[in-house]
Design a protein around this motif. Structure first.
Motif, mmCIF file in Angstrom:
data_model
loop_
_atom_site.group_PDB
_atom_site.id
_atom_site.type_symbol
_atom_site.label_atom_id
_atom_site.label_comp_id
_atom_site.label_asym_id
_atom_site.label_seq_id
_atom_site.Cartn_x
_atom_site.Cartn_y
_atom_site.Cartn_z
ATOM 1 N N LYS A 1 0.864 -1.178 0.000
ATOM 2 C CA LYS A 1 0.000 0.000 0.000
ATOM 3 C C LYS A 1 0.900 1.227 0.000
ATOM 4 O O LYS A 1 1.704 1.427 0.916
ATOM 5 C CB LYS A 1 -0.912 -0.001 1.225
ATOM 6 C CG LYS A 1 -1.907 1.159 1.257
ATOM 7 C CD LYS A 1 -2.854 1.036 2.451
ATOM 8 C CE LYS A 1 -3.821 -0.102 2.258
ATOM 9 N NZ LYS A 1 -4.853 -0.134 3.327
ATOM 10 N N ILE A 2 0.794 2.054 -1.051
ATOM 11 C CA ILE A 2 1.634 3.239 -1.194
ATOM 12 C C ILE A 2 0.749 4.471 -1.140
ATOM 13 O O ILE A 2 -0.128 4.657 -2.001
ATOM 14 C CB ILE A 2 2.432 3.202 -2.513
ATOM 15 C CG1 ILE A 2 3.328 1.952 -2.539
ATOM 16 C CG2 ILE A 2 3.279 4.463 -2.668
ATOM 17 C CD1 ILE A 2 4.081 1.769 -3.825
ATOM 18 N N ASN A 3 0.947 5.271 -0.104
ATOM 19 C CA ASN A 3 0.105 6.454 0.139
ATOM 20 C C ASN A 3 -1.387 6.102 0.075
ATOM 21 O O ASN A 3 -2.193 6.821 -0.516
ATOM 22 C CB ASN A 3 0.428 7.571 -0.849
ATOM 23 C CG ASN A 3 1.721 8.284 -0.500
ATOM 24 O OD1 ASN A 3 2.376 7.961 0.496
ATOM 25 N ND2 ASN A 3 2.111 9.249 -1.298
ATOM 26 N N GLY A 4 -1.726 4.965 0.680
ATOM 27 C CA GLY A 4 -3.128 4.570 0.783
ATOM 28 C C GLY A 4 -3.672 3.779 -0.383
ATOM 29 O O GLY A 4 -4.800 3.291 -0.321
ATOM 30 N N VAL A 5 -2.896 3.629 -1.449
ATOM 31 C CA VAL A 5 -3.349 2.889 -2.634
ATOM 32 C C VAL A 5 -2.610 1.553 -2.702
ATOM 33 O O VAL A 5 -1.382 1.513 -2.605
ATOM 34 C CB VAL A 5 -3.102 3.689 -3.929
ATOM 35 C CG1 VAL A 5 -3.580 2.908 -5.141
ATOM 36 C CG2 VAL A 5 -3.804 5.035 -3.852
ATOM 37 N N THR A 6 -3.349 0.456 -2.865
ATOM 38 C CA THR A 6 -2.752 -0.880 -2.893
ATOM 39 C C THR A 6 -2.307 -1.242 -4.308
ATOM 40 O O THR A 6 -3.069 -1.106 -5.266
ATOM 41 C CB THR A 6 -3.755 -1.936 -2.387
ATOM 42 O OG1 THR A 6 -4.114 -1.623 -1.029
ATOM 43 C CG2 THR A 6 -3.132 -3.322 -2.424
ATOM 44 N N TYR A 7 -1.062 -1.714 -4.406
ATOM 45 C CA TYR A 7 -0.512 -2.139 -5.696
ATOM 46 C C TYR A 7 -0.081 -3.595 -5.590
ATOM 47 O O TYR A 7 0.610 -3.980 -4.638
ATOM 48 C CB TYR A 7 0.710 -1.281 -6.071
ATOM 49 C CG TYR A 7 0.387 0.176 -6.311
ATOM 50 C CD1 TYR A 7 0.097 0.650 -7.587
ATOM 51 C CD2 TYR A 7 0.389 1.084 -5.250
ATOM 52 C CE1 TYR A 7 -0.189 1.988 -7.809
ATOM 53 C CE2 TYR A 7 0.100 2.428 -5.457
ATOM 54 C CZ TYR A 7 -0.181 2.874 -6.732
ATOM 55 O OH TYR A 7 -0.475 4.207 -6.946
ATOM 56 N N LYS A 8 -0.478 -4.415 -6.563
ATOM 57 C CA LYS A 8 -0.045 -5.804 -6.639
ATOM 58 C C LYS A 8 1.153 -5.893 -7.569
ATOM 59 O O LYS A 8 1.183 -5.252 -8.622
ATOM 60 C CB LYS A 8 -1.184 -6.701 -7.119
ATOM 61 C CG LYS A 8 -2.331 -6.810 -6.120
ATOM 62 C CD LYS A 8 -3.377 -7.801 -6.599
ATOM 63 C CE LYS A 8 -4.495 -7.944 -5.568
ATOM 64 N NZ LYS A 8 -5.531 -8.920 -6.009
ATOM 65 N N PHE A 9 2.136 -6.710 -7.187
ATOM 66 C CA PHE A 9 3.376 -6.803 -7.938
ATOM 67 C C PHE A 9 3.374 -8.006 -8.874
ATOM 68 O O PHE A 9 2.825 -9.064 -8.556
ATOM 69 C CB PHE A 9 4.575 -6.929 -6.990
ATOM 70 C CG PHE A 9 4.736 -5.758 -6.050
ATOM 71 C CD1 PHE A 9 4.485 -4.469 -6.477
ATOM 72 C CD2 PHE A 9 5.130 -5.960 -4.736
ATOM 73 C CE1 PHE A 9 4.634 -3.392 -5.621
ATOM 74 C CE2 PHE A 9 5.287 -4.893 -3.868
ATOM 75 C CZ PHE A 9 5.037 -3.601 -4.319
ATOM 76 N N ASP A 10 4.011 -7.816 -10.035
ATOM 77 C CA ASP A 10 4.292 -8.939 -10.908
ATOM 78 C C ASP A 10 5.394 -9.792 -10.278
ATOM 79 O O ASP A 10 6.075 -9.364 -9.339
ATOM 80 C CB ASP A 10 4.734 -8.453 -12.295
ATOM 81 C CG ASP A 10 3.618 -7.703 -13.021
ATOM 82 O OD1 ASP A 10 2.431 -8.023 -12.764
ATOM 83 O OD2 ASP A 10 3.947 -6.802 -13.819
ATOM 84 N N ASP A 11 5.596 -10.989 -10.811
ATOM 85 C CA ASP A 11 6.578 -11.906 -10.228
ATOM 86 C C ASP A 11 7.977 -11.308 -10.158
ATOM 87 O O ASP A 11 8.724 -11.551 -9.204
ATOM 88 C CB ASP A 11 6.616 -13.215 -11.030
ATOM 89 C CG ASP A 11 5.353 -14.044 -10.824
ATOM 90 O OD1 ASP A 11 4.648 -13.805 -9.824
ATOM 91 O OD2 ASP A 11 5.071 -14.917 -11.669
ATOM 92 N N ASP A 12 8.347 -10.520 -11.174
ATOM 93 C CA ASP A 12 9.696 -9.962 -11.200
ATOM 94 C C ASP A 12 9.800 -8.639 -10.429
ATOM 95 O O ASP A 12 10.867 -8.014 -10.398
ATOM 96 C CB ASP A 12 10.163 -9.756 -12.641
ATOM 97 C CG ASP A 12 9.250 -8.811 -13.420
ATOM 98 O OD1 ASP A 12 8.107 -8.551 -12.942
ATOM 99 O OD2 ASP A 12 9.668 -8.315 -14.481
#
Length: 213
Positions: free
Chosen positions: A184-195
């Protein structure tokens, strides 16, 4: 009166025996993050990221001995690092160098199992501590703050010299592992790719003291 003295004496011995089953082990040292650095960075960016891959490591564990050589309890650890540098960017097509400071923090809290030879008469003690729990990561650069948590594990191997019945000290090597799939970056959730997943693995070298009660 004699009966009361005997009862008090037996109670005192039992309490002392019970108390010796508790131990607290704080340690402090240095740690190195082992996750691979992403490719494609400039030399300045590589040096900047390198500053975040080593830092101060502190942990504390508390155990209760359930049988000779085997104890269970809780463990907490904290890794902190910071780096100052310059990152390259573009403004209207012109390259610019921006000064930045990043502070990283990795914490762990979980259940721990301890195997040792503390019950033996030798003053030379060895132990292995295995803990499973929650690994949390916080990173802050200026006004940008990222947080995330995942399942993690920590393993410690150590040698200690028994200075007295209640105090031991010596070196310890630790291994920590866990990978963030999202943040969660500044309140926004980000999902990461495998790399792009954030590896929180690290190895530590510390001085550990054990207090037995």
């Amino acid at each position: 009166m004699i009966k009361k003295i005997i009862v008090v004496g037996v109670f005192s011995i039992s309490t002392l025996s019970f108390a010796q089953k508790f131990s607290i082990r704080p340690s402090v040292g240095y740690a190195w993050r082992t996750a691979k650095t992403i490719s494609g960075l400039s030399r300045e960016e590589e040096q900047y990221v390198k500053g975040l891959k080593n830092g101060l490591n502190f942990d504390i564990a508390a155990h209760y001995e359930v049988k000779n050589g085997l104890a269970f309890g809780l463990k907490y650890s904290n890794y902190s690092a910071s780096s100052d540098g310059f990152l390259l960017g573009n403004v209207n097509g012109m390259p610019v160098s921006v000064p930045v400071t990043t502070k990283d923090n990795i914490t762990f809290f979980g259940f721990s199992g301890l195997i040792s030879n503390n019950h033996l008469s030798t003053r030379h003690k060895v132990f292995a501590d295995i803990a499973l729990g929650v690994l949390s990561y916080t990173t802050k650069t200026g006004s940008v703050k990222g947080t995330g948590s995942t399942f993690g594990a920590e393993v410690d191997f150590g040698y200690q010299y028994q200075v007295s019945k209640n105090f031991l000290i010596g070196p310890k090597v630790g291994l920590s592992g866990g990978t963030l799939n999202k943040m969660k970056i500044n309140g926004v959730t980000y999902k990461f790719d495998d790399d792009q997943k954030e590896g929180l693995h690290r190895v530590s070298l510390s001085a550990a003291a054990t207090f037995r009660f």
